[in-house]
Design an enzyme around this catalytic site. Structure first.
Site, PDB file in Angstrom:
ATOM      1  N   HIS A 164     -30.990 -30.734 -52.559  1.00 29.32           N
ATOM      2  CA  HIS A 164     -29.971 -30.285 -50.742  1.00 29.32           C
ATOM      3  C   HIS A 164     -30.829 -28.248 -51.223  1.00 29.32           C
ATOM      4  CE1 HIS A 164     -28.070 -34.121 -51.750  1.00 29.32           C
ATOM      5  NE2 HIS A 164     -28.137 -33.875 -50.298  1.00 29.32           N
ATOM      6  N   HIS A 197     -26.691 -31.324 -54.613  1.00 31.20           N
ATOM      7  CA  HIS A 197     -27.607 -31.206 -56.431  1.00 31.20           C
ATOM      8  C   HIS A 197     -28.980 -29.770 -55.475  1.00 31.20           C
ATOM      9  CE1 HIS A 197     -30.650 -33.796 -54.540  1.00 31.20           C
ATOM     10  NE2 HIS A 197     -29.253 -34.451 -54.295  1.00 31.20           N
TER      11      HIS A 197
END
Ligand code: PAF
Length: 282
Positions: free
Chosen positions: A33, A30
C-alpha cells in the site's frame, strides 16, 4: 494529513483540488500500500487514501469479522508515506440505504472465473464500493496493485461501462525477500507457514521459466505437486490465462500473446493469491 469520516466533509475539503491521486484500501496496510501512495505522491498535488472494510465484498461473514483492523497504525503509515487526506467512512456512510442492492454490474464474465468462482458476489461488492468511492473522491487517477490482477480487470470494466473519467494506474506487486507477495493476510501466518508460503511464487516462477520446455498441463501438474501439495499447501487453482480477458488456457501458449499465471492456495487455513506475467516485463 486530514482524516474525514463523511463524504460531505471530504468533498468540501477536496472542492478546489483537480489533480487527485487515489488509493483505496481496506486497511491493515503494508509496504504494498505504501508503494501505491508513494507512486501517487510523485504524480499528484493531492493524494487521498480510503480505509474501509467493505462488507459487500465478503461472501464469508466470518472472514469479514476476522479482517484485521489497526486504524492508528494505518494512519501513521499513510502520514509517513506522504498521504494528504484519508477517507475513513462507516458502513452507514457508504451504504446509507443498507448493503442490499438491486444494481448489477456487467463484469463481462470476469466474475465467473478464479476468485469470482470461488467467492460468489465478491466482485459485485468490489465494483460497487469502488464506484461509490470514486464518486466521492473524483480522482484523476486510481492506483491499484497487480497482486489483485483480477480485481484490476473488474474495476477497469466497471470504470469503462459506468463511463467514469478516472485512469487506472497498475503498480507492481511488492514482495518479501522470499518472493511472497505482500498481503494483509500474511500477518495471519505463523513462522512455519510463512516459510512455506514462498512456494506460491516459486511455483509461478517455475512455470514461467519452463514454459518453452514442456506441455502446459505437465508444467502445471508438476508445479502444483512439487511446490504446493508436497509442502502441505492446499491449491484452489493454478492456471494460465490470457491477460486481457482472463480466458483460461489449457493447451498451447501462443508466443505472440500475453499470458499470466494465477494461483490461489491455503496454508494453515489462510487463503493467499498471487500472479505473475509469463512474458518478460520491462
Ligand atoms: O483491494 C482492496 O483492498 C479492496 O478490494 C478495495 C479495492 C479497497 C475495495 O474494497
Amino acid at each position: 494529513m486530514q482524516v474525514f469520516e463523511t463524504r460531505l466533509a471530504l468533498q468540501t475539503a477536496l472542492n478546489t483540488s483537480e489533480n487527485i491521486g487515489f488509493v483505496p484500501t481496506m486497511g491493515a496496510l503494508h509496504q504494498g500500500h505504501v508503494s501505491l501512495i508513494a507512486e501517487a505522491r510523485k504524480n499528484h498535488k493531492t493524494v487521498v487514501a480510503s480505509i474501509f472494510v467493505n462488507p459487500t465484498q465478503f461472501n464469508n461473514p466470518e472472514d469479514f469479522k476476522k479482517y484485521p483492523i489497526d486504524t492508528e497504525k494505518d494512519l501513521e503509515k499513510l502520514r509517513d508515506a506522504g498521504c494528504d487526506m484519508v477517507f475513513l467512512p462507516s458502513v452507514a456512510e457508504i451504504y446509507p440505504q443498507g448493503t442490499d442492492s438491486n444494481k448489477h454490474y456487467d463484469l463481462q464474465g470476469l466474475e465467473a472465473v478464479m476468485e469470482g468462482k470461488m467467492r460468489p458476489g465478491h466482485f459485485q461488492g468490489v465494483a460497487r464500493v469502488v464506484h461509490l468511492l470514486l464518486d466521492a473522491v473524483k480522482p484523476k487517477k486510481l492506483y491499484l496493485g497487480e497482486k489483485d490482477f483480477q480485481q484490476i480487470c473488474v474495476i477497469k470494466t466497471m470504470v469503462e461501462t459506468e463511463k467514469i473519467g478516472t485512469e487506472l494506474v497498475v503498480c507492481k506487486t511488492i514482495r518479501e525477500i522470499s518472493g511472497l507477495a505482500m498481503s494483509s493476510r500474511n500477518r495471519r501466518l505463523d513462522e512455519f507457514s510463512l516459510s512455506l508460503a514462498k512456494n506460491l511464487y516459486a511455483a509461478l516462477q517455475y512455470v514461467k521459466q519452463e514454459q518453452k520446455n514442456a506441455h502446459l498441463a505437465e508444467l502445471l501438474h508438476h508445479a502444483q505437486t512439487f511446490f504446493l501439495k508436497n509442502n502441505g499447501i492446499d491449491t484452489e487453482y493454478l492456471q494460465v490465462c490470457l491477460e486481457n480477458d482472463l480466458t483460461k488456457i489449457v493447451d498451447k501458449l501462443d508466443g505472440h500473446k500475453k499470458y499470466r499465471i494465477f494461483v490461489a492456495a491455503s496454508i494453515a487455513g489462510v487463503r493467499l493469491i498471487d500472479n505473475i506475467a509469463l512474458y518478460d516485463e520491462k
